[in-house]
Scaffold this motif. Structure first.
Motif, mmCIF file in Angstrom:
data_model
loop_
_atom_site.group_PDB
_atom_site.id
_atom_site.type_symbol
_atom_site.label_atom_id
_atom_site.label_comp_id
_atom_site.label_asym_id
_atom_site.label_seq_id
_atom_site.Cartn_x
_atom_site.Cartn_y
_atom_site.Cartn_z
ATOM 1 N N GLU A 153 11.404 0.659 -1.518
ATOM 2 C CA GLU A 153 11.528 2.056 -1.133
ATOM 3 C C GLU A 153 12.977 2.491 -1.091
ATOM 4 N N THR A 154 13.846 1.678 -0.516
ATOM 5 C CA THR A 154 15.253 2.046 -0.395
ATOM 6 C C THR A 154 15.926 2.057 -1.758
ATOM 7 N N ASP A 155 15.557 1.085 -2.639
ATOM 8 C CA ASP A 155 16.163 1.041 -3.959
ATOM 9 C C ASP A 155 15.808 2.282 -4.759
ATOM 10 N N SER A 156 14.545 2.691 -4.683
ATOM 11 C CA SER A 156 14.152 3.885 -5.402
ATOM 12 C C SER A 156 14.825 5.106 -4.858
ATOM 13 N N LYS A 157 15.089 5.109 -3.560
ATOM 14 C CA LYS A 157 15.784 6.260 -2.974
ATOM 15 C C LYS A 157 17.215 6.330 -3.477
ATOM 16 N N GLU A 158 17.872 5.180 -3.607
ATOM 17 C CA GLU A 158 19.257 5.179 -4.058
ATOM 18 C C GLU A 158 19.356 5.659 -5.497
ATOM 19 N N ASN A 159 18.309 5.409 -6.275
ATOM 20 C CA ASN A 159 18.334 5.900 -7.636
ATOM 21 C C ASN A 159 18.232 7.407 -7.691
ATOM 22 N N LYS A 160 17.659 8.009 -6.679
ATOM 23 C CA LYS A 160 17.462 9.446 -6.683
ATOM 24 C C LYS A 160 18.583 10.205 -6.006
ATOM 25 N N GLY A 166 1.445 -2.973 3.281
ATOM 26 C CA GLY A 166 0.381 -1.973 3.259
ATOM 27 C C GLY A 166 -0.858 -2.350 4.035
ATOM 28 N N GLU A 167 -0.819 -3.467 4.737
ATOM 29 C CA GLU A 167 -2.004 -3.910 5.482
ATOM 30 C C GLU A 167 -2.303 -2.957 6.637
ATOM 31 N N ASP A 168 -3.535 -2.479 6.707
ATOM 32 C CA ASP A 168 -3.989 -1.563 7.769
ATOM 33 C C ASP A 168 -3.124 -0.308 7.848
ATOM 34 N N ASP A 169 -2.601 0.127 6.727
ATOM 35 C CA ASP A 169 -1.692 1.272 6.701
ATOM 36 C C ASP A 169 -2.458 2.527 6.289
ATOM 37 N N GLU A 170 -2.392 3.547 7.125
ATOM 38 C CA GLU A 170 -3.082 4.803 6.842
ATOM 39 C C GLU A 170 -2.186 5.811 6.134
ATOM 40 N N SER A 171 -0.890 5.533 6.036
ATOM 41 C CA SER A 171 0.019 6.487 5.393
ATOM 42 C C SER A 171 -0.294 6.584 3.907
ATOM 43 N N GLY A 172 -0.243 7.798 3.392
ATOM 44 C CA GLY A 172 -0.529 8.025 1.980
ATOM 45 C C GLY A 172 -1.985 8.234 1.673
ATOM 46 N N ASN A 173 -2.867 7.941 2.627
ATOM 47 C CA ASN A 173 -4.291 8.156 2.402
ATOM 48 C C ASN A 173 -4.647 9.605 2.700
ATOM 49 N N GLY A 174 -5.721 10.062 2.071
ATOM 50 C CA GLY A 174 -6.175 11.427 2.310
ATOM 51 C C GLY A 174 -6.670 12.073 1.039
ATOM 52 N N THR A 175 -7.127 13.299 1.158
ATOM 53 C CA THR A 175 -7.649 14.045 0.017
ATOM 54 C C THR A 175 -6.516 14.756 -0.717
ATOM 55 N N ILE A 176 -6.696 14.894 -2.024
ATOM 56 C CA ILE A 176 -5.707 15.589 -2.839
ATOM 57 C C ILE A 176 -5.732 17.075 -2.511
ATOM 58 N N PHE A 217 8.624 -1.678 9.993
ATOM 59 C CA PHE A 217 9.627 -0.728 9.517
ATOM 60 C C PHE A 217 9.288 -0.224 8.120
ATOM 61 N N LYS A 218 8.745 -1.085 7.276
ATOM 62 C CA LYS A 218 8.329 -0.629 5.944
ATOM 63 C C LYS A 218 7.204 0.388 6.055
ATOM 64 N N ARG A 219 6.321 0.187 7.018
ATOM 65 C CA ARG A 219 5.268 1.190 7.223
ATOM 66 C C ARG A 219 5.870 2.491 7.750
ATOM 67 N N TYR A 220 6.880 2.374 8.604
ATOM 68 C CA TYR A 220 7.573 3.573 9.087
ATOM 69 C C TYR A 220 8.155 4.368 7.911
ATOM 70 N N LEU A 221 8.770 3.682 6.940
ATOM 71 C CA LEU A 221 9.345 4.370 5.783
ATOM 72 C C LEU A 221 8.270 5.095 4.983
ATOM 73 N N ARG A 222 7.083 4.521 4.899
ATOM 74 C CA ARG A 222 6.001 5.197 4.182
ATOM 75 C C ARG A 222 5.449 6.364 4.977
ATOM 76 N N THR A 223 5.453 6.237 6.301
ATOM 77 C CA THR A 223 4.873 7.291 7.135
ATOM 78 C C THR A 223 5.756 8.529 7.164
ATOM 79 N N ILE A 224 7.077 8.366 7.176
ATOM 80 C CA ILE A 224 7.957 9.541 7.258
ATOM 81 C C ILE A 224 7.892 10.388 5.995
#
Length: 708
Positions: free
Chosen positions: A186-193, A339-349, A493-500
């Protein structure tokens, strides 16, 4: 002479030769007889005739020289046309105003021992309030200094050429942000942007040369996060072989952590409240979900009592030595998986996101000029109305209303927030095309999330849950020391990065005062940890300006820095210390989120990673006021305010000085406010000294070093 005119990036050449109306170049001449006739008609003698022939010859030579110069100039201009266009673009390029930031810089005349501090403390005495005027003068001076530095930097950046950019491209990689070599995907992709777009910002900044020695000096501090000692490297080999099952709020779990930390053993913690499927795994392995439970490979040690017994008998040390030799056993518990038990990113389009995606493909998005400024990646309101009318079969009035609905869902906005959405030549920009969001927001690694936004209360609850787990596991019991290295590698913390990332298009209006207060305090504290892990710890004033002002999250379609959250939201849009501008202007949409008045107790809850700051804790909306009072008492009692009754001296933290306007109108009111959080006897002593008007006040030096 050549005259060159620059007009919106185009280079135009024009040649002018000054000549008299009576010049021979302007006289028609077919042959010598005609020339003589003309000369006789104007009564010119033979000498004049020879002189005119000479001038004619010189004029032809001059004309040839001018043509050669024009050709050479055209060739030269063709070679430099790109650079000229870049310079022209730089003059009108869009530049965002930086957030006002307090970086800890103070004036010498306002340091700890000040004349006003030992003067009469009578609140009626006008001299007590004199100290406010030097502060305003310093704020004005700092403002001018800051703007001057920005102007110099901008001018040098605009004058720099493309050649210099290419030569320094590899060198700038040394001084770019991000010191951690083990950053996750996640951080590497952010630095590219975060690299600015071409034409919006130069890749080379001459002021980077000033950072070389600073970065070299601070390298030893970042090494604390980047490199482990030899012993720690050995511990890494067994870290995944020591598994501890815990849960939130468990006192015995805290004691197990303390024992393992005391023995300098690295371990992996599995919190069954964060990973509920591991609760079922624990029940299957042990027949019970009672925690804590400690595993050494597949060997079950047990709970706290069993761990203490093994430690006292020496069996624990023997078992740990075997872990260096034994191989990892497949039947041993596994660390939490990504991503274990992670609800971030889930949902309807979101159906609206599909319409916006089609809109981006249909309308023209390009750089445009507006009020003598160039704005990148904009589109015209009338083109958006045309698309919505054709795609959704709307009348133009209905298309405008639908466009306003899309703006309310934070898909796009006016480039200067002058209106919501109108039909016509107004310019708008999609959220992912905003230069600030593209280059400075660190919860925007993959663009706009097309999942329908979840309620802010739900996201805030999950973030609070993760913050609680991280703080409980990787922060000392007194909240003064943070294990940043372990936080960086933990799955929470990785889940926190996905949740924000889900904060991009949330609606903040449903939050109550208590919910908003707890949400922004917890977010600030975790955002500071994220900034330290991404940028490295800010050792000096210039680094702190970047830390507090340039590291941002996009929340509800707006970019928020640490300074914006602190001074704009929680302090009710108050100017930071030694600044003369407020964080939010009148047109700023973030001003609607700000509290109507300052919340003074937040200064005892916000932690930016310094040793002189308050303890790091997690706050809940149900008990936010009570928890803030407890934090204030803890901070004041543990060194924030010290009163020596015998010498009539009060030593207080500089936080009460920098943000004195939030606590009272003058120094007396500030001290009375702080006295509420002292022990009863010390509070009475302080109030008695204040009433006698003989109290001398000194301010403690602020320790900006990291709270490792």
């Amino acid at each position: 002479m050549d005259e060159r005119v620059i007009c919106e990036g185009n280079f135009v050449l024009s040649s002018k030769t000054q000549a008299s109306a009576t010049s021979p170049c302007d006289v028609p001449s077919k042959d010598e007889g005609n020339l003589s006739t003309v000369m006789e008609s104007i009564n010119i003698n033979e000498e004049d005739h020879n002189e005119l022939n000479k001038q004619k010859h010189e004029a032809k030579n001059l004309d040839q020289v001018l043509k050669q110069q024009e050709k050479a100039s055209t060739v030269l201009d063709g070679q430099n046309l790109t650079e000229v266009n870049q310079l022209s673009e730089g003059v009108t390029v869009e530049e965002k105003d930086a957030d006002p930031v307090f970086d800890g810089t103070e004036a010498p005349e306002l340091e700890t021992d000040k004349a006003f501090s030992s003067q009469n403390m009578d609140p009626a005495d006008p001299e007590v309030q004199v100290y406010a005027w030097p502060e305003k003068a310093v704020a004005l001076r700092n403002f001018v200094r800051e703007k001057s530095a920005v102007a110099v930097s901008t001018m040098l950046r605009r004058l720099s050429s493309k050649k210099n950019q290419e030569e320094l491209g590899d060198y700038n990689d040394i001084v770019t942000k991000g010191h951690d070599k083990d950053q996750d995907v996640e951080t590497d992709s952010k630095e590219n942007k975060v690299s600015p777009k071409d034409g919006e910002q130069s890749l080379w900044n001459p002021l980077n040369f000033m950072k070389i020695r600073r970065n070299a000096d601070s390298q030893s501090k970042t090494d604390h996060l980047e490199h482990a000692s030899f012993d720690n490297l050995l511990q890494e080999t067994i870290q995944r072989r020591i598994i501890v099952y815990t849960r939130l709020g468990c006192q015995e779990c805290r004691m197990v952590r303390s024992l393992l930390n005391m023995k300098r053993l690295k371990y992996v913690e599995i919190n069954i409240d964060i990973f509920p499927t591991r609760k079922l795994e624990l029940e299957k392995r042990t027949g019970s979900s009672v925690v804590p439970k400690v595993y050494l490979n597949d060997f079950l040690v047990g709970g706290l009592d069993e761990l203490k017994a093994m430690d006292e008998s020496g069996q624990l040390d023997e078992k740990i030595k075997d872990l260096f030799i034994e191989e990892s056993i497949p039947t041993a518990p596994l660390p939490p998986l990504p991503g274990e038990d992670d609800e971030s990113g889930n949902g309807t389009i979101d159906d609206m996101a599909s319409i916006v995606r089609k809109m981006k493909e249909s309308i023209i998005i390009k750089d445009r000029f507006y009020k003598m400024r160039r704005f990148s990646n904009c589109f015209v309101g009338s083109e958006a109305v045309n698309f919505l009318s054709e795609d959704q079969y709307f009348e133009r009035e209905e298309a405008v209303e639908f466009g306003r609905k899309l703006v309310g869902m934070h898909f796009f906005q006016h480039i200067t927030n002058e209106n919501i959405f109108e039909d016509g030549s107004h310019l708008y920009r999609f959220l992912e095309h905003d230069p600030v969001i593209m280059t400075q927001c660190y919860n925007f690694p993959r663009g706009v999330i097309e999942v329908k936004p979840k309620p802010i209360t739900e996201i805030a609850s999950r973030l609070r849950f993760l913050s609680y787990a991280i703080i409980e596991a990787y922060v000392s019991e007194d909240g003064r020391h943070v294990d940043y290295r372990s936080i960086h590698s933990c799955e929470e913390f990785k889940r926190y990065l996905r949740t924000i990332e889900e904060l991009q298009r949330v609606d903040l209006e449903p939050l109550s005062r208590e919910e908003k207060l707890a949400f922004f305090i917890n977010l600030y504290n975790m955002m500071a940890i994220h900034a330290i892990l991404t940028l490295g710890f800010p050792a000096r004033a210039l680094e702190r300006r970047t830390f507090f002002g340039d590291f941002k999250y996009v929340i509800g379609g707006c970019a928020y820095s640490l300074s914006a959250i602190h001074n704009g939201i929680l302090r009710g849009n108050q100017r930071p210390p030694y600044n003369i501008t407020k964080p939010f202007g009148q047109r700023d949409k973030r001003i609607k989120v700000a509290f109507p008045y300052p919340e003074p107790l937040v200064h005892f809850a916000l932690v930016c990673g310094t040793r002189s700051g308050p303890a790091l804790r997690c706050y809940s909306p149900g008990n936010i006021d009570k928890e803030l009072i407890e934090s204030a008492r803890d901070f004041i009692k543990t060194g924030g305010l010290f009163v020596d009754s015998e010498s009539s001296v009060a030593s207080i933290t500089k936080i009460l000085r920098w943000y004195s306007v939030d606590f009272g109108k003058n120094e007396v009111e500030v001290l009375k406010h702080a006295a509420n959080y002292l022990e009863p006897q010390k509070s009475e002593d302080l109030l008695e000294l204040l009433s006698s008007t003989q109290l001398k006040v000194t301010y403690q030096p602020y320790d900006w070093s990291a709270n490792y």
